[in-house]
Scaffold this motif. Structure first.
Motif, PDB file in Angstrom:
ATOM      1  N   MET A 193       0.817  -1.213   0.000  1.00  0.00           N
ATOM      2  CA  MET A 193       0.000   0.000   0.000  1.00  0.00           C
ATOM      3  C   MET A 193       0.848   1.258   0.000  1.00  0.00           C
ATOM      4  O   MET A 193       1.920   1.298   0.605  1.00  0.00           O
ATOM      5  N   LEU A 194       0.332   2.286  -0.672  1.00  0.00           N
ATOM      6  CA  LEU A 194       0.904   3.622  -0.555  1.00  0.00           C
ATOM      7  C   LEU A 194       0.526   4.219   0.793  1.00  0.00           C
ATOM      8  O   LEU A 194      -0.546   3.943   1.324  1.00  0.00           O
ATOM      9  N   GLN A 236       6.566   5.410  -1.979  1.00  0.00           N
ATOM     10  CA  GLN A 236       7.014   5.401  -3.371  1.00  0.00           C
ATOM     11  C   GLN A 236       6.385   4.222  -4.104  1.00  0.00           C
ATOM     12  O   GLN A 236       6.623   3.055  -3.768  1.00  0.00           O
ATOM     13  N   TYR A 237       5.596   4.521  -5.114  1.00  0.00           N
ATOM     14  CA  TYR A 237       4.914   3.461  -5.851  1.00  0.00           C
ATOM     15  C   TYR A 237       5.889   2.510  -6.564  1.00  0.00           C
ATOM     16  O   TYR A 237       5.672   1.286  -6.544  1.00  0.00           O
ATOM     17  N   PRO A 238       6.966   2.990  -7.196  1.00  0.00           N
ATOM     18  CA  PRO A 238       7.896   2.034  -7.824  1.00  0.00           C
ATOM     19  C   PRO A 238       8.462   1.011  -6.847  1.00  0.00           C
ATOM     20  O   PRO A 238       8.722  -0.139  -7.221  1.00  0.00           O
ATOM     21  N   ILE A 239       8.658   1.414  -5.573  1.00  0.00           N
ATOM     22  CA  ILE A 239       9.156   0.460  -4.572  1.00  0.00           C
ATOM     23  C   ILE A 239       8.124  -0.633  -4.321  1.00  0.00           C
ATOM     24  O   ILE A 239       8.460  -1.821  -4.207  1.00  0.00           O
ATOM     25  N   LEU A 240       6.855  -0.247  -4.257  1.00  0.00           N
ATOM     26  CA  LEU A 240       5.805  -1.250  -4.056  1.00  0.00           C
ATOM     27  C   LEU A 240       5.748  -2.223  -5.231  1.00  0.00           C
ATOM     28  O   LEU A 240       5.563  -3.432  -5.025  1.00  0.00           O
ATOM     29  N   LEU A 241       5.907  -1.718  -6.435  1.00  0.00           N
ATOM     30  CA  LEU A 241       5.914  -2.621  -7.593  1.00  0.00           C
ATOM     31  C   LEU A 241       7.091  -3.584  -7.526  1.00  0.00           C
ATOM     32  O   LEU A 241       6.958  -4.774  -7.844  1.00  0.00           O
ATOM     33  N   GLN A 242       8.247  -3.078  -7.121  1.00  0.00           N
ATOM     34  CA  GLN A 242       9.418  -3.955  -7.011  1.00  0.00           C
ATOM     35  C   GLN A 242       9.186  -5.027  -5.964  1.00  0.00           C
ATOM     36  O   GLN A 242       9.541  -6.208  -6.158  1.00  0.00           O
TER      37      GLN A 242
END
Length: 310
Positions: free
Chosen positions: A202-203, A235-241
């Motif tokens: 989650m953000l 950070q959304y890119p961190i969640l995707l990773q």
């Protein structure tokens, strides 16, 4: 007493509205409200009104209005000389400041998610088409915190209209659905109710512009769902990773994560999707002269967002 650039700040007063001065100067040069209006792309009545407001402010008549011409009064002549000199000086100083930036320089603003997932993989095509443009990318997840002076054009997710001072053009609509690593569910997809039992990425609460897991589940008819295990980041890119490495399920925005789906780095964790009517927009300062480089980049953004013919 002149205001100083150092020491205690002084309010410059009395100072009439700038549009009044511009209208007066144009009418003085042309000797006509009509010709001044044509130059400034206003109506004759608007110029006349601006000059009348200036006269009211000064408590002096500036023009003698004759049937076919305008003549300056003595006060008007004296005032016109100073006003014209100051406006010309202001225009020259403005031009000097604008020349500091090359006309081929371009500052593009976007969120970290847009930068990593959408923009950088596509930038090669823009740079190939426009090798003369010097590109600067500034990443800021909050469009509201950006001053229009800080960028020429941007790409941001918006749920409502753009902040004051910005114009916008819609590029993509919003579709949000859960995604995870291929091995996380071993090929299964889950019903929305079952997702609440999984680890959800989650953000932070501060990222209110984006759809939250609670909102997404409520959109599926589950407003009271209890999230049992969450992992958050701002950070959304961190969640995707984290999702790609099998740590849980994250909400994915179509168009932002299309490449991850195509390459098999992520798969859908549920067939359900949701939208709150938001989308991705090109945004730019409304009241600033648009550089040619910014126009070229905006056209490129629109082309990138246009679906290819079947």
């Amino acid at each position: 007493m002149a205001a100083s650039l150092t020491g205690n700040p002084m309010r410059i007063s009395p100072l009439p509205p700038l549009p009044n001065l511009v209208a007066f100067e144009a009418a003085m040069r042309h000797g006509s409200f009509t010709r001044a209006a044509a130059e400034l792309h206003l109506t004759q009545s608007a110029i006349s009104r601006q000059v009348a407001q200036l006269e009211d402010f000064l408590g002096r008549k500036l023009f003698i209005r004759e049937p076919r011409a305008l003549r300056l009064t003595v006060s008007g002549q004296r005032y016109a000389e100073v006003v014209q000199r100051l406006l010309v000086g202001c225009a020259e100083a403005t031009e000097d400041v604008m020349k500091v930036r090359s006309h081929t320089a371009l500052t593009v603003a976007c969120s970290s998610g847009v930068a990593v997932l959408w923009l950088t993989p596509r930038l090669a095509s823009f740079r190939e088409a426009h090798p003369e443009i010097q590109l600067r990318l500034t990443v800021n997840d909050s469009l509201a915190s950006l001053s229009p002076a800080e960028f020429d054009i941007g790409m941001y997710y918006l749920r409502e209209g753009p902040p004051p001072g910005l114009a916008a053009r819609r590029l993509y609509g919003e579709e949000v659905f859960p995604v995870c690593a291929p091995g996380y569910l071993n090929g299964r997809t889950l019903a929305p109710a079952a997702l609440a039992n999984e680890t959800l990425l989650m953000l932070d609460d501060g990222q209110r512009q984006w759809m939250s897991w609670q909102t997404w589940l409520a959109n599926q008819g589950l407003p009271d769902a209890t999230l049992r295990n969450v992992l958050t980041s701002n950070q959304y890119p961190i969640l995707l990773q984290l999702a790609m490495e099998g740590h849980g399920i994250v909400l994915g925005w179509r168009h932002m994560i299309d490449a991850c789906l195509r390459e098999g780095l992520l798969v859908r964790a549920s067939e359900a999707s949701a939208s709150l009517g938001g989308g991705y927009y090109a945004v730019w300062p409304r009241d600033r002269m648009e550089p040619a480089a910014a126009r070229a980049f905006r056209s490129w953004l629109v082309r990138q967002a246009t679906p290819a013919p079947a």
